[in-house]
Design a protein around this motif. Structure first.
Motif, PDB file in Angstrom:
ATOM      1  N   THR A  97      18.646  36.668  29.367  1.00  0.00           N
ATOM      2  CA  THR A  97      19.160  37.641  28.563  1.00  0.00           C
ATOM      3  C   THR A  97      20.553  38.100  29.242  1.00  0.00           C
ATOM      4  N   PHE A  98      21.437  37.686  28.749  1.00  0.00           N
ATOM      5  CA  PHE A  98      22.772  37.606  29.287  1.00  0.00           C
ATOM      6  C   PHE A  98      23.404  39.042  29.637  1.00  0.00           C
ATOM      7  N   SER A  99      23.008  39.981  28.527  1.00  0.00           N
ATOM      8  CA  SER A  99      23.292  41.448  28.789  1.00  0.00           C
ATOM      9  C   SER A  99      22.611  42.103  29.777  1.00  0.00           C
ATOM     10  N   SER A 100      21.684  41.539  30.601  1.00  0.00           N
ATOM     11  CA  SER A 100      20.940  41.787  31.904  1.00  0.00           C
ATOM     12  C   SER A 100      21.779  41.710  33.137  1.00  0.00           C
ATOM     13  N   TYR A 101      22.645  40.915  32.984  1.00  0.00           N
ATOM     14  CA  TYR A 101      23.386  40.465  34.201  1.00  0.00           C
ATOM     15  C   TYR A 101      24.635  40.922  34.230  1.00  0.00           C
ATOM     16  N   ALA A 102      25.032  41.323  35.484  1.00  0.00           N
ATOM     17  CA  ALA A 102      26.524  41.516  35.945  1.00  0.00           C
ATOM     18  C   ALA A 102      27.048  39.983  36.029  1.00  0.00           C
ATOM     19  N   MET A 103      28.567  39.855  35.962  1.00  0.00           N
ATOM     20  CA  MET A 103      29.014  38.420  36.090  1.00  0.00           C
ATOM     21  C   MET A 103      30.200  38.454  36.864  1.00  0.00           C
ATOM     22  N   GLY A 104      30.546  37.346  37.620  1.00  0.00           N
ATOM     23  CA  GLY A 104      31.805  37.323  38.310  1.00  0.00           C
ATOM     24  C   GLY A 104      32.300  35.716  38.254  1.00  0.00           C
ATOM     25  N   TRP A 105      33.762  35.908  38.528  1.00  0.00           N
ATOM     26  CA  TRP A 105      34.216  34.626  38.773  1.00  0.00           C
ATOM     27  C   TRP A 105      34.577  34.332  40.428  1.00  0.00           C
ATOM     28  N   PHE A 106      34.501  33.415  40.684  1.00  0.00           N
ATOM     29  CA  PHE A 106      35.167  32.945  42.311  1.00  0.00           C
ATOM     30  C   PHE A 106      35.783  31.521  42.029  1.00  0.00           C
ATOM     31  N   ARG A 107      36.598  31.259  42.913  1.00  0.00           N
ATOM     32  CA  ARG A 107      37.299  30.078  43.197  1.00  0.00           C
ATOM     33  C   ARG A 107      37.231  29.559  44.697  1.00  0.00           C
ATOM     34  N   ALA A 162      35.022  40.688  38.884  1.00  0.00           N
ATOM     35  CA  ALA A 162      33.744  40.696  38.374  1.00  0.00           C
ATOM     36  C   ALA A 162      33.720  41.770  37.302  1.00  0.00           C
ATOM     37  N   THR A 163      32.441  41.643  36.273  1.00  0.00           N
ATOM     38  CA  THR A 163      32.215  42.684  35.583  1.00  0.00           C
ATOM     39  C   THR A 163      30.987  43.302  35.378  1.00  0.00           C
ATOM     40  N   SER A 164      30.736  44.333  34.949  1.00  0.00           N
ATOM     41  CA  SER A 164      29.237  44.821  34.828  1.00  0.00           C
ATOM     42  C   SER A 164      28.691  44.176  33.456  1.00  0.00           C
ATOM     43  N   ARG A 165      27.480  44.844  33.391  1.00  0.00           N
ATOM     44  CA  ARG A 165      26.412  44.194  32.332  1.00  0.00           C
ATOM     45  C   ARG A 165      27.108  44.461  31.036  1.00  0.00           C
ATOM     46  N   THR A 166      27.842  45.877  30.788  1.00  0.00           N
ATOM     47  CA  THR A 166      28.398  46.403  29.448  1.00  0.00           C
ATOM     48  C   THR A 166      29.883  46.226  29.523  1.00  0.00           C
ATOM     49  N   ALA A 167      30.501  45.491  30.795  1.00  0.00           N
ATOM     50  CA  ALA A 167      32.007  45.521  30.898  1.00  0.00           C
ATOM     51  C   ALA A 167      32.715  46.939  30.800  1.00  0.00           C
ATOM     52  N   TRP A 200      25.638  46.048  38.065  1.00  0.00           N
ATOM     53  CA  TRP A 200      26.899  45.643  38.834  1.00  0.00           C
ATOM     54  C   TRP A 200      26.889  44.752  39.942  1.00  0.00           C
ATOM     55  N   SER A 201      27.549  43.752  40.184  1.00  0.00           N
ATOM     56  CA  SER A 201      27.720  43.077  41.303  1.00  0.00           C
ATOM     57  C   SER A 201      29.319  42.955  41.763  1.00  0.00           C
ATOM     58  N   GLY A 202      29.704  42.805  42.853  1.00  0.00           N
ATOM     59  CA  GLY A 202      31.089  43.215  43.228  1.00  0.00           C
ATOM     60  C   GLY A 202      31.594  41.947  43.626  1.00  0.00           C
ATOM     61  N   SER A 203      32.329  42.182  45.015  1.00  0.00           N
ATOM     62  CA  SER A 203      33.039  40.810  45.330  1.00  0.00           C
ATOM     63  C   SER A 203      32.183  39.903  46.416  1.00  0.00           C
ATOM     64  N   ASN A 204      31.016  40.244  46.721  1.00  0.00           N
ATOM     65  CA  ASN A 204      30.244  39.583  47.857  1.00  0.00           C
ATOM     66  C   ASN A 204      29.550  38.454  46.975  1.00  0.00           C
ATOM     67  N   SER A 205      29.811  37.424  47.192  1.00  0.00           N
ATOM     68  CA  SER A 205      29.213  36.081  46.680  1.00  0.00           C
ATOM     69  C   SER A 205      27.749  35.966  47.228  1.00  0.00           C
ATOM     70  N   ARG A 206      27.279  36.582  47.950  1.00  0.00           N
ATOM     71  CA  ARG A 206      25.763  36.342  48.475  1.00  0.00           C
ATOM     72  C   ARG A 206      25.001  37.488  47.515  1.00  0.00           C
TER      73      ARG A 206
END
Length: 124
Positions: free
Chosen positions: A28-38, A50-55, A103-109
């Motif tokens: 369920t995609f809407s249940s997850y916070a998303m992030g981009w790393f490089r 990073a973005t929260s579940r609801t943006a 929500w999930s922030g900048s910590n990749s772990r």
């Protein structure tokens, strides 16, 4: 099974734009916070956005603030990273990541699942 597939990378010139996509399946995609790393060659993986579940909440690395925009379309199970005014130092493999939380922030772990990455190369 959680699956994340990035796309949209490529070779561009400095000043150009790219939009990366991260297609999610198996959950369920809407249940997850998303992030981009490089990760650039010879460097550690670093946080991009990073973005929260609801943006409703977003966070950006200082290096991309004002140039990159993270978004998501929960109806399409897809997260995006709009990258404008690209610089050679943006060259890296870009990964999307998901965490089953608001929500999930900048910590990749803190992220639970990762895509395989898409290469972005910016020439000067």
């Amino acid at each position: 099974q959680v699956q994340l597939v990035e796309s949209g990378g490529g070779l561009v010139q400095a000043g150009d734009s790219l939009r990366l996509s991260c297609a999610a399946s198996g959950w369920t995609f809407s249940s997850y916070a998303m992030g981009w790393f490089r990760q650039a060659p010879g460097k550690e993986r670093e946080f991009v956005a990073a973005t929260s579940r609801t943006a409703g909440r977003t966070l950006y690395a200082d290096s991309v603030k004002g140039r990159f925009t993270i978004s998501r379309d929960n109806a399409k199970n897809t997260a995006y990273l709009q990258m404008d005014t690209l610089k050679p130092e943006d060259t890296a493999v870009y990964y999307c990541a998901a965490r089953r939380a608001y929500w999930s922030g900048s910590n990749s772990r803190e992220y639970d699942d990762w895509g395989q990455g898409t290469q972005v190369t910016v020439s000067s």
